[in-house]
Structures are given as structure tokens and as C-alpha cells.
Design a protein around this motif. Structure first.
Motif, PDB file in Angstrom:
ATOM      1  N   HIS A  40      41.754  36.147  42.303  1.00 49.58           N
ATOM      2  CA  HIS A  40      41.012  34.957  42.764  1.00 49.58           C
ATOM      3  C   HIS A  40      41.506  33.717  42.049  1.00 49.58           C
ATOM      4  CE1 HIS A  40      38.126  34.446  39.342  1.00 49.58           C
ATOM      5  NE2 HIS A  40      38.268  35.745  39.208  1.00 49.58           N
ATOM      6  N   ASP A  73      41.188  32.978  33.909  1.00 47.96           N
ATOM      7  CA  ASP A  73      40.410  33.793  34.850  1.00 47.96           C
ATOM      8  C   ASP A  73      40.303  33.022  36.161  1.00 47.96           C
ATOM      9  OD1 ASP A  73      38.602  35.308  36.250  1.00 47.96           O
ATOM     10  OD2 ASP A  73      36.908  34.962  34.906  1.00 47.96           O
ATOM     11  N   GLU A 101      35.082  33.880  44.064  1.00 49.68           N
ATOM     12  CA  GLU A 101      34.773  35.104  43.332  1.00 49.68           C
ATOM     13  C   GLU A 101      33.714  34.840  42.286  1.00 49.68           C
ATOM     14  OE1 GLU A 101      34.701  38.236  40.393  1.00 49.68           O
ATOM     15  OE2 GLU A 101      35.226  36.162  40.013  1.00 49.68           O
ATOM     16  N   GLU A 102      33.796  33.678  41.663  1.00 49.34           N
ATOM     17  CA  GLU A 102      32.869  33.360  40.561  1.00 49.34           C
ATOM     18  C   GLU A 102      31.429  33.183  41.032  1.00 49.34           C
ATOM     19  OE1 GLU A 102      33.648  33.874  37.665  1.00 49.34           O
ATOM     20  OE2 GLU A 102      35.795  33.545  37.420  1.00 49.34           O
ATOM     21  N   HIS A 106      35.691  32.326  30.532  1.00 50.82           N
ATOM     22  CA  HIS A 106      34.839  31.306  31.160  1.00 50.82           C
ATOM     23  C   HIS A 106      34.596  30.088  30.263  1.00 50.82           C
ATOM     24  CE1 HIS A 106      32.947  33.760  34.707  1.00 50.82           C
ATOM     25  NE2 HIS A 106      34.235  34.014  34.555  1.00 50.82           N
TER      26      HIS A 106
HETATM   27 MN    MN Z   1      35.239  35.098  36.078  1.00 50.71          MN
END
Ligand code: MN
Ligand code: MN
Length: 458
Positions: A101, A263, A293-294, A435
């Protein structure tokens, strides 16, 4: 240690000169990719250019594909599919899918963001994805995104990345006056509605009316002059604050890379470069760079959108077979990150089953929370297949869970692919401070993940 026991391999410990050079060279391309694409839209545009340069053509639904075709499908500028059609039988062999992603946690502007209070103009925000809010205060932020103006024209925004650009800011208390805030639990120190962005401080003194001599009015004039915007244009905009930092080597030995949004761009980059570099033409390969995705892989650009299976339908139809047959024989690597073991916070990870920095690509058999809830949990046969494949191809890999049992958990796109009757497992790079505005990965892991992806699609 006997040959019967298992131990992780430290890549830097075993790497020869040649491998070390490859690891460090590969990291340079990755750092450029990180700086050029901080949002899903920017990554899509960047990868589209790279794909075009390698002969990939845009795909339109209803077009018949044939062996040797290289196509891409740019879904709404936020979700990219790259497909290379192999000579093999897609009904019998299925397709190989690398799904990562390209959205990352960030701070989005609200649709009516602007206000002024006590002589300062601010913008209201709504954070996107899982962030620890206190980490986003007092750092330089850049504004990225897209505005659809009143007349329908599109404005792409990227402010705060050039050396000469201004940056944006979220304030925090000075320690001298923070006693009350310091006593709060960390998660409550800065609230969701406290993430207000500093936008301006100069009043519009030239205004004819006294009531227009405001900072907000001055700001609106700047936005109008520079970008042809009016306040209502924020209604039809997607604007995000992301850290204005650039990707940098971390540590004296330069083993690690610090950046915003590893990420999951740390898996996206290996996925599409593996496709470009792996020239064997037997298999049909699909690389997915998903959005959303998050926030649960929802929406038209998330992994749950039908466009994913629609594309498989198109491949199947091109070869006179069914999507069901293709999916039943397909395999997927859900290319996403795991938490790196951090010796500063050993309590949240279980040492035997954690992914370690510089110990290679990390396989995560299952994600989820509590009793593996919400995880697709790959079967032993599939793990066994990959284990043999990676070992035979000299890929250094490890395995780990996302934290100690019952401490927390998380998920990826894996379960949405697995649902389609496609063998799927999570594999990717271990990330420290996941994150956070600035996350850390190991160059060795990025490269081993790339090698794993190459072996998978060969
Ligand atoms: Mn993530
Ligand atoms: Mn991720």
C-alpha cells in the motif's frame, strides 16, 4: 549451535562485499522514491512514469491481453496496478501478486478548515490512520494534495518540500507551563481537535472595511493570487500535512534509513522494482499499490474495491478461462511492514517471535489481535512453499508477530486477498517507530525483501 536448531541471520554479519554494495546502492533509489512520493497520488504518478519508461501501456477494461503485454491501470490516480503477462498458462499456474500500500498515516485538512483566533490563522484537521498525536506537534510539515476549483480545474499542491518553501506547524506547550498537560496520559496530551495548523499571522491592513483587516482575509488573498483558490475550494480538496523531512541515512555506519512513510512504501518500492528487474517471462505478475490500507482498505482505491478482481477477470477472459480458475492457482505476497524489535521498548515484543532490524525480509504468518482475530493466517503448506523458495534463492528472511500476545495488534491487505481464494501471506520490512513522522528501517532488509519478491515472481 547445531545444524538442527534455528537462528536468525544478521544480513550485515554474513554479507560479502558484493552484497553490501548492492544493499547500499539499492537504498539510494529507495530514498529518492521516498522523497518524490509522500502521498498515494505522488507515488502513483512516480510509478506511472517509471512504468511508461519501461514500455508499460495504460490498460482499459475490455481490452484483450496477450503474452508479453506490460500494462498498468492507474485507478483514480491513487491506486496503481502493474501487470506483466507471462507465456505460462494462467489457468494452470495462476498469477503472482505482490500487494503493498502507498497511503501512510498523516494529517488531512477538514473541508472547512480556515479560521482565525487571537490574530493567528489556522486550519482545522482530521488525522488519517493510526497516529500518536503528540508526535506530530512542533515538527515542520509540508502540505500535499489536490484541489478541484469551482470551475472544475485541478490544482496539485506540494508546499514545504523545496528549501525555499515555507512549512506548516502544530504547536505544543513550553515545559515551563506544561505541568497540567504533563500529568495527562500520553494519548490525551494532545487531542484530535488540537491538531490545528499554523497558516498565517499577517493581517490584511489594506482592506477598506475594518472587519476585513484580518489575517484570514490576507491568507485568502495569498491563496487566490498564488493558486487561484477561494475558500470554498477547500470543500472539494484533499490536502494533507506530511512531515517535511527528507529520507536520510541513520547512524555512523549508515545501516539504516530514516524517513516519513516507510510503511508501506518500503514494500512498494521493492515490489515494483522487482517486477521491472526480473526479466523471466514465464509467469503473469500483478503488482498492486493500494490506497486506504491505513483506514481499512475501503473505498474505490482500497484493496477491497472490485477493481482488483475485475482485473483478474480481464486476464482470465483474455485466455478463455475463468477468474475462479486463475484465482484458485494464484499466490500473493501481502507486502507490508512489521514492527521492528526495539531494545528500548522490549516489553511489547516477544523476543523469539519478533522481526529484527537487518535480519532480512520478515514473514508474518498471521496478524490480527487477541486470539489472531481478524487475521487470514496463512497455512503451513504456503509457508513451507515460500521457505523452500527463499532458501533456494539465497534470500535472507525471518519471521515475527506484531507484538506480544494481547498487547495490541494490527492488520494488512492480506485478508482481503485471501478471501478471493488466493494463497496469501504477509511479508515485508521491519520498521522501528512505525507510524511516527520519522520511521526507521534497515537497508539490508529493504534489499532482502526485494530479492524475496524477485524470487517469488521468477
Ligand atoms: Mn500502517
Ligand atoms: Mn502497512
Amino acid at each position: 549451535m547445531s545444524e538442527l536448531s534455528y537462528k536468525r541471520t544478521n544480513v550485515y554479519e554474513v554479507a560479502d562485499e558484493k552484497l553490501l554494495k548492492e544493499i547500499f546502492d539499492y537504498a539510494e533509489g529507495y530514498k529518492t522514491f521516498l522523497d518524490e512520493g509522500k502521498t498515494e497520488r505522488e507515488v502513483c504518478a512516480y510509478v506511472e512514469e517509471a512504468a511508461k519508461a519501461r514500455g508499460y501501456k495504460p490498460f482499459t477494461f475490455g481490452t484483450k491481453l496477450k503474452a508479453g503485454d506490460k500494462v498498468y491501470y492507474n485507478n483514480r490516480g491513487k491506486n496503481m496496478y502493474l501487470i506483466r503477462v507471462g507465456k505460462g498458462d494462467v489457468a494452470k499456474d495462476g498469477i503472482r501478486i505482490l500487494a503493498s500500500h502507498i497511503d501512510s498515516p498523516r494529517i488531512d485538512l477538514k473541508q472547512v478548515p480556515l479560521y482565525e483566533t487571537d490574530g493567528i490563522a489556522f486550519a482545522k484537521t482530521h488525522y488519517y490512520g493510526g497516529i500518536r498525536k503528540y508526535q506530530w506537534a512542533t515538527i515542520p510539515l509540508a502540505l500535499h494534495g489536490t484541489v478541484i476549483r469551482k470551475d472544475g480545474t485541478k490544482l496539485n499542491v506540494k508546499i514545504g518540500e523545496d528549501e525555499s518553501d515555507p512549512v506548516f506547524y502544530i504547536s505544543d506547550l513550553l515545559p515551563h507551563l506544561a505541568a497540567k498537560q504533563n500529568a495527562k496520559p500520553l494519548g490525551e496530551a494532545i487531542g484530535g481537535e488540537d491538531l490545528n495548523i499554523w497558516f498565517g499571522n499577517v493581517p490584511y491592513t489594506a482592506a477598506e472595511n475594518e472587519k476585513d483587516k484580518t489575517v484570514k482575509e490576507n491568507l485568502l488573498r495569498i491563496l487566490n493570487e498564488k493558486y487561484g483558490m477561494c475558500e470554498a475550494d477547500f470543500l472539494s480538496a484533499e490536502l494533507s500535512l506530511v512531515p517535511a523531512y527528507k529520507a536520510k541515512d541513520v547512524g555512523f555506519d549508515r545501516a539504516l534509513i530514516g524517513s516519513y512513510g516507510h510503511d508501506d512504501r518500503v514494500c512498494s518500492y521493492p515490489a515494483y522494482t522487482a517486477l521491472f528487474d526480473e526479466t523471466s517471462d514465464e509467469r503473469t505478475v500483478m503488482v498492486v499499490l493500494a490506497d486506504k490500507e491505513e483506514i481499512g482498505s475501503e473505498g474505490t482505491t482500497g484493496m477491497q474495491c472490485a477493481v482488483f478482481t475485475d482485473l483478474i477477470d480481464e486476464i482470465a477472459a483474455s485466455f478463455g478461462t475463468t477468474s475462479a480458475a486463475v484465482r484458485a492457482n494464484s499466490k500473493c505476497l501481502s507486502a507490508d511492514v512489521n514492527a521492528a524489535y526495539d531494545p528500548n521498548y522490549p516489553d511489547v515484543l516477544e523476543k523469539l517471535n519478533a522481526t529484527y532490524l537487518s535480519h532480512g525480509a520478515g514473514i508474518t504468518k498471521f496478524t490480527g489481535a487477541r486470539g489472531k482475530s481478524g487475521s487470514s493466517d496463512a497455512d503451513a503448506e504456503y509457508v513451507g512453499y515460500l521457505r523452500k523458495l527463499f532458501d533456494e534463492n539465497g534470500v535472507i528472511w525471518q519471521t515475527g508477530e506484531l507484538g506480544r500476545v494481547d498487547v495490541g495488534g494490527g492488520g494488512t491487505v492480506a485478508k482481503y486477498v485471501a478471501k478471493m481464494n488466493i494463497d496469501t501471506i504477509d511479508i515485508g520490512v521491519a520498521v522501528a517507530s512505525m507510524h511516527a513522522p520519522y520511521e526507521v528501517v534497515s537497508k539490508a532488509d529493504v534489499y532482502e525483501t526485494y530479492l524475496a519478491f524477485r524470487a517469488f515472481i521468477k
